[in-house]
Design a protein around this motif. Structure first.
Motif, short mmCIF file in Angstrom:
data_model
loop_
_atom_site.label_atom_id
_atom_site.label_comp_id
_atom_site.label_asym_id
_atom_site.label_seq_id
_atom_site.Cartn_x
_atom_site.Cartn_y
_atom_site.Cartn_z
N ARG A 1 -51.37 32.42 1.23
CA ARG A 1 -51.23 33.56 0.31
C ARG A 1 -51.07 33.09 -1.14
N ASP B 1 -45.23 25.16 4.10
CA ASP B 1 -45.29 26.03 5.26
C ASP B 1 -45.21 25.25 6.58
N LEU C 1 -50.42 26.17 0.21
CA LEU C 1 -49.57 27.20 0.82
C LEU C 1 -50.41 28.44 1.13
N THR D 1 -42.84 29.71 2.03
CA THR D 1 -43.89 30.50 1.39
C THR D 1 -43.83 30.29 -0.11
#
Length: 227
Positions: A57, A9, A55, A33
């Motif tokens: 999420r 990211d 990363l 992502t």
């Protein structure tokens, strides 16, 4: 041309790494992502994946888990310096190697080249077959068969098995395994070899006498039982 997928990211970092890798002769693409990383890694377009653990999420560890469920594409993890938990977890899930962050681009290039040398062996191995008991290896095709069935191993696991099978019945030192299979010298407290061997043992299963096919010889190294 070796195609490298960067999954991180940090866009400034991926831009810098891309520029450096391309100067070194690699072709690079970058996504930022975990979701994009999973899709691109499974596309079949890349020779190797460089995957950041931290990363947002969807974590790098989860991305690696999903990649390994469907593909054996080589994966190098970018991990926080000193974060042994993520490193060991990643290796157990099938990562081929890791590079700590921050690290020099030169170190990453050296690791990528070492892995690609193993994945793309020279012509002299094309027709070679290595047999050790129920294990059969085809180095030229990077294929392994165990007890008559295909054995799903990562590129690093294959290289370790190859080194052990070439010396079946004899102890191979960890230093030799590290140099010949990983392409780098063994350093103090480095558990890469041990974690990869543990994964291979699980895939081979136990012998009829319940012992492991790959034996640890304390203070010396590992031995693949030849029978």
């Amino acid at each position: 041309m070796i195609r490298v997928l960067l999954v991180d990211d940090d866009q400034e970092l991926t831009a810098m790494l891309s520029e450096y890798l391309e100067r070194e002769g690699f072709e690079t693409s970058a996504v930022h992502t975990g979701e994009e990383g999973e899709i691109e890694a499974l596309s079949g377009l890349y020779s190797i994946v460089v995957l950041d653990v931290m990363l947002p999420r969807l974590s790098g560890i989860e991305v690696l888990r999903r990649i390994r469920a469907r593909s054996q594409v080589p994966v190098v993890l970018l991990t926080a310096r000193g974060d042994n938990i993520d490193r060991i977890t990643g290796l157990e899930l099938g990562a081929d190697d890791y590079v700590p962050k921050p690290s020099s681009p030169g170190e990453l290039v050296a690791r990528l080249r070492a892995i690609m040398r193993r994945v793309q062996p020279g012509d002299r191995h094309t027709c070679e077959v290595i047999r050790s008991g129920p294990l059969v290896l085809w180095p030229g095709k990077r294929q392994a068969q165990w007890q008559g069935r295909e054995l799903g191993v990562t590129s690093t696991e294959f290289s370790l098995l190859e080194e052990l099978a070439r010396s079946a019945g004899q102890v191979v030192s960890k230093q030799d395994l590290s140099l010949n299979a990983l392409g780098c010298p063994l350093t103090r407290y480095d558990r890469r070899i041990d974690v990869h061997i543990s994964s291979i043992r699980q895939k081979l299963g136990p012998r009829p006498d319940t012992k492991a096919w790959i034996q640890s010889v304390r203070g010396l190294g590992y031995l693949l039982i030849a029978e």
